[in-house]
Design a protein around this motif. Structure first.
Motif, PDB file in Angstrom:
ATOM      1  N   THR A  66       0.817  -1.212   0.000  1.00 55.90           N
ATOM      2  CA  THR A  66       0.000   0.000   0.000  1.00 55.90           C
ATOM      3  C   THR A  66       0.849   1.260   0.000  1.00 55.90           C
ATOM      4  OG1 THR A  66      -0.125   0.014   2.428  1.00 55.90           O
ATOM      5  CG2 THR A  66      -1.849  -1.186   1.244  1.00 55.90           C
ATOM      6  N   ALA A  67       0.213   2.369  -0.301  1.00 58.22           N
ATOM      7  CA  ALA A  67       0.884   3.672  -0.285  1.00 58.22           C
ATOM      8  C   ALA A  67       0.986   4.156   1.159  1.00 58.22           C
ATOM      9  CB  ALA A  67       0.112   4.670  -1.140  1.00 58.22           C
ATOM     10  N   GLY A  68       1.907   3.563   1.902  1.00 54.96           N
ATOM     11  CA  GLY A  68       2.043   3.851   3.322  1.00 54.96           C
ATOM     12  C   GLY A  68       0.986   3.119   4.127  1.00 54.96           C
ATOM     13  N   ALA A  69       1.170   3.085   5.449  1.00 54.08           N
ATOM     14  CA  ALA A  69       0.141   2.495   6.315  1.00 54.08           C
ATOM     15  C   ALA A  69      -1.166   3.257   6.170  1.00 54.08           C
ATOM     16  CB  ALA A  69       0.616   2.503   7.768  1.00 54.08           C
ATOM     17  N   SER A  70      -1.084   4.564   5.906  1.00 54.12           N
ATOM     18  CA  SER A  70      -2.300   5.354   5.709  1.00 54.12           C
ATOM     19  C   SER A  70      -3.106   4.808   4.537  1.00 54.12           C
ATOM     20  CB  SER A  70      -1.949   6.823   5.465  1.00 54.12           C
ATOM     21  OG  SER A  70      -1.313   7.383   6.591  1.00 54.12           O
ATOM     22  N   LEU A  94      -4.908   1.722   5.732  1.00 55.00           N
ATOM     23  CA  LEU A  94      -6.079   2.028   6.558  1.00 55.00           C
ATOM     24  C   LEU A  94      -7.223   2.567   5.713  1.00 55.00           C
ATOM     25  CD1 LEU A  94      -4.143   3.510   9.574  1.00 55.00           C
ATOM     26  CD2 LEU A  94      -5.758   1.607   9.719  1.00 55.00           C
ATOM     27  N   LEU A  95      -6.908   3.387   4.721  1.00 54.85           N
ATOM     28  CA  LEU A  95      -7.956   3.883   3.826  1.00 54.85           C
ATOM     29  C   LEU A  95      -8.626   2.735   3.075  1.00 54.85           C
ATOM     30  CD1 LEU A  95      -6.218   7.078   2.425  1.00 54.85           C
ATOM     31  CD2 LEU A  95      -8.346   7.031   3.736  1.00 54.85           C
ATOM     32  N   LEU A  96      -7.837   1.798   2.583  1.00 57.54           N
ATOM     33  CA  LEU A  96      -8.413   0.651   1.893  1.00 57.54           C
ATOM     34  C   LEU A  96      -9.298  -0.167   2.832  1.00 57.54           C
ATOM     35  CD1 LEU A  96      -5.363  -0.556  -0.239  1.00 57.54           C
ATOM     36  CD2 LEU A  96      -7.490   0.426  -1.108  1.00 57.54           C
ATOM     37  N   ALA A  97      -8.820  -0.397   4.050  1.00 58.64           N
ATOM     38  CA  ALA A  97      -9.604  -1.186   5.006  1.00 58.64           C
ATOM     39  C   ALA A  97     -10.930  -0.509   5.326  1.00 58.64           C
ATOM     40  CB  ALA A  97      -8.790  -1.418   6.278  1.00 58.64           C
ATOM     41  N   VAL A 124      -4.460  -6.583   9.422  1.00 62.41           N
ATOM     42  CA  VAL A 124      -3.262  -6.072  10.084  1.00 62.41           C
ATOM     43  C   VAL A 124      -2.605  -5.043   9.169  1.00 62.41           C
ATOM     44  CG1 VAL A 124      -0.908  -6.633  10.828  1.00 62.41           C
ATOM     45  CG2 VAL A 124      -2.834  -8.051  11.569  1.00 62.41           C
ATOM     46  N   VAL A 125      -2.347  -3.864   9.731  1.00 63.24           N
ATOM     47  CA  VAL A 125      -1.722  -2.766   8.996  1.00 63.24           C
ATOM     48  C   VAL A 125      -0.257  -2.687   9.410  1.00 63.24           C
ATOM     49  CG1 VAL A 125      -1.794  -0.297   8.504  1.00 63.24           C
ATOM     50  CG2 VAL A 125      -3.914  -1.530   9.026  1.00 63.24           C
ATOM     51  N   GLN A 126       0.641  -2.594   8.419  1.00 64.55           N
ATOM     52  CA  GLN A 126       2.067  -2.461   8.705  1.00 64.55           C
ATOM     53  C   GLN A 126       2.658  -1.390   7.793  1.00 64.55           C
ATOM     54  OE1 GLN A 126       4.822  -2.576  10.015  1.00 64.55           O
ATOM     55  NE2 GLN A 126       5.326  -4.450  11.125  1.00 64.55           N
ATOM     56  N   SER A 127       3.900  -1.029   8.089  1.00 64.32           N
ATOM     57  CA  SER A 127       4.525   0.086   7.388  1.00 64.32           C
ATOM     58  C   SER A 127       6.018  -0.135   7.240  1.00 64.32           C
ATOM     59  CB  SER A 127       4.287   1.379   8.169  1.00 64.32           C
ATOM     60  OG  SER A 127       4.945   2.472   7.566  1.00 64.32           O
ATOM     61  N   GLY A 141       3.724   0.817   2.660  1.00 60.50           N
ATOM     62  CA  GLY A 141       3.309  -0.036   3.767  1.00 60.50           C
ATOM     63  C   GLY A 141       2.665  -1.288   3.213  1.00 60.50           C
ATOM     64  N   TRP A 142       1.999  -2.035   4.096  1.00 60.30           N
ATOM     65  CA  TRP A 142       1.258  -3.189   3.606  1.00 60.30           C
ATOM     66  C   TRP A 142       0.082  -3.484   4.522  1.00 60.30           C
ATOM     67  CZ3 TRP A 142       6.182  -4.339   5.815  1.00 60.30           C
ATOM     68  CH2 TRP A 142       6.199  -5.229   6.904  1.00 60.30           C
ATOM     69  N   LEU A 143      -0.844  -4.231   3.970  1.00 62.60           N
ATOM     70  CA  LEU A 143      -2.064  -4.621   4.667  1.00 62.60           C
ATOM     71  C   LEU A 143      -2.218  -6.126   4.515  1.00 62.60           C
ATOM     72  CD1 LEU A 143      -4.737  -3.509   6.036  1.00 62.60           C
ATOM     73  CD2 LEU A 143      -5.699  -3.445   3.724  1.00 62.60           C
ATOM     74  N   VAL A 144      -2.367  -6.827   5.641  1.00 65.52           N
ATOM     75  CA  VAL A 144      -2.673  -8.260   5.586  1.00 65.52           C
ATOM     76  C   VAL A 144      -4.188  -8.394   5.685  1.00 65.52           C
ATOM     77  CG1 VAL A 144      -2.255 -10.535   6.568  1.00 65.52           C
ATOM     78  CG2 VAL A 144      -0.465  -8.795   6.677  1.00 65.52           C
ATOM     79  N   VAL A 145      -4.776  -9.021   4.703  1.00 63.17           N
ATOM     80  CA  VAL A 145      -6.220  -9.000   4.495  1.00 63.17           C
ATOM     81  C   VAL A 145      -6.814 -10.386   4.732  1.00 63.17           C
ATOM     82  CG1 VAL A 145      -8.032  -8.485   2.803  1.00 63.17           C
ATOM     83  CG2 VAL A 145      -5.890  -7.178   2.777  1.00 63.17           C
ATOM     84  N   PRO A 146      -7.927 -10.500   5.453  1.00 63.97           N
ATOM     85  CA  PRO A 146      -8.610 -11.783   5.549  1.00 63.97           C
ATOM     86  C   PRO A 146      -8.964 -12.301   4.148  1.00 63.97           C
ATOM     87  CG  PRO A 146      -9.487 -10.255   7.170  1.00 63.97           C
ATOM     88  CD  PRO A 146      -8.570  -9.461   6.282  1.00 63.97           C
TER      89      PRO A 146
END
Length: 388
Positions: free
Chosen positions: A98-102, A105-108, A228-231, A244-249
């Motif tokens: 993702t484009a940063g952890a932000s 979070l926006l995607l989530a 889970v949100v990471q950066s 960043g990255w997002l771990v998605v169900p």
């Protein structure tokens, strides 16, 4: 007739720390020496292996779009990092760069929030989180947390605040501004309670890697239904790279992909190729040395501030913040922070940024400067307080 801007903007507060930093920069431009303890940005440069990887990719001239979910090889590298560091198996298919952890979070929130749905967050907490909820017409509900629970939510808090409008919860461990961690048992209980109520749990882990005295446990140990949100910003010292990255169900991966395609197209290609070197042993060695340096800074600054009259209801175990009770020194932390900046040249963030739970009692100090500069800051604060 429509009314502009959108009504939701009335609920989006300015990010006060950025405005405080802007004033600090003005003073610096006028010749003042300012010690920056206000912003959550590591002072270390990006590790050389990461920079070299970006330079090599840019030199090819082929800096193009990547897949919306990120480079396959980077997603695989992140999956390998979870296996190596945490002993947790996470398929690369669930990892979204993702484009940063932000951006994560926006995607989530774009995926999960409905108009009027309520989301539980901690107060104090990272201010942008409540605004992410509001941008997608959800309602952020702050849970007041205090030093007795390490400024973290408890299962009893969830029982008390959950109602028929609650859609889920967004918590952080380590947390900003307090630097505290959720206990493993508490995190497991929270995951179970949210699951039993049919809600969705999001855990912000962007300060993982920056813990002292204990290793942080990833929420992924407690179920594959947790976001889970990471950066790459904090531990990896890549703030300006915006990655960043997002771990998605599993059941949400396709929905997140559609959103990423439309909202972002793809994360920065140069940053992704740079990040391929973030998990190399040489890079991790550099980062672990820096982690030790952050711990030394924390261990210097906390007692030094206590000697000046600040108090710490909970000791931080991670990130690079001290959330200091300044109520013995002032009744208004925002005014205190402004005067401290103008008079002493020390920039710290007032509790106003982090919620409505006794913000006037607290200041956040970021120990993102060398120890010598922290020592100078302590001396300036001492003189500002008339103690020496």
């Amino acid at each position: 007739m429509p009314s502009f801007p959108a009504h939701r903007l009335a609920d989006i507060a300015p990010f006060h720390v950025m405005e405080l930093m802007a004033r600090a920069k003005e003073l610096e431009a006028g010749g003042r020496d300012i010690i920056h303890m206000e912003v959550g940005e590591p002072d270390f440069p990006t590790p050389p292996p990461i920079v070299a990887a970006a330079q090599a990719h840019i030199a090819t001239g082929h800096v193009r779009y990547t897949a919306a979910l990120g480079l396959p090889e980077l997603r695989a590298a992140i999956a390998g990092f979870y296996a190596t560091r945490y002993g947790v198996s996470v398929p690369a298919s669930r990892i979204v760069v993702t484009a940063g952890a932000s951006g994560g979070l926006l995607l989530a929130m774009a995926c999960l929030a409905e108009p009027g749905s309520e989301w539980l967050l901690t107060d104090p907490g990272y201010p942008c989180n409540r605004h992410f909820v509001r941008c997608f017409e959800g309602r952020p509900i702050g849970i007041p947390v205090h030093g007795e629970s390490d400024f973290q939510p408890t299962p009893d808090d969830l029982e008390r605040f959950w109602n028929e409008r609650t859609a889920g919860a967004l918590f952080a461990s380590p947390a900003n501004p307090t630097g505290t961690l959720l206990a493993d048992e508490t995190l497991a209980d929270i995951a179970r309670l949210v699951r039993e109520r049919g809600g969705q749990l999001i855990i912000d882990e962007i300060y993982h890697g920056l813990t002292y005295g204990r290793e942080a446990t990833t929420a992924l140990e407690f179920g594959d239904d947790i976001f889970v949100v990471q950066s790459f910003s904090k531990y990896f010292n890549m703030t300006g790279w915006r990655l960043g990255w997002l771990v998605v169900p599993p059941r949400f991966v396709r929905d997140i992909e559609k959103l990423a395609q439309n909202l972002f197209i793809s994360p920065s290609a140069a940053a992704q190729y740079a990040a391929l070197s973030a998990f190399a042993p040489a890079t991790i060695g550099i980062l672990e040395e820096r982690r030790q340096e952050f711990q030394k800074r924390r261990d210097f600054l906390a007692p030094a501030l206590e000697n000046l009259g600040f108090r710490f209801p909970a000791r931080p175990q991670g990130a690079f913040y001290l959330y200091a009770d300044c109520s013995q020194l002032t009744s208004d932390s925002a005014r205190f922070a402004s005067e401290l900046l103008e008079s002493a040249g020390v920039a710290a963030t007032p509790g106003l940024d982090f919620g409505s739970n006794l913000p006037e009692k607290y200041l956040r100090f970021a120990y993102t400067s060398a120890t010598a500069r922290l020592a100078e800051a302590v001396d300036r604060i001492r003189r500002f307080l008339g103690q020496g």
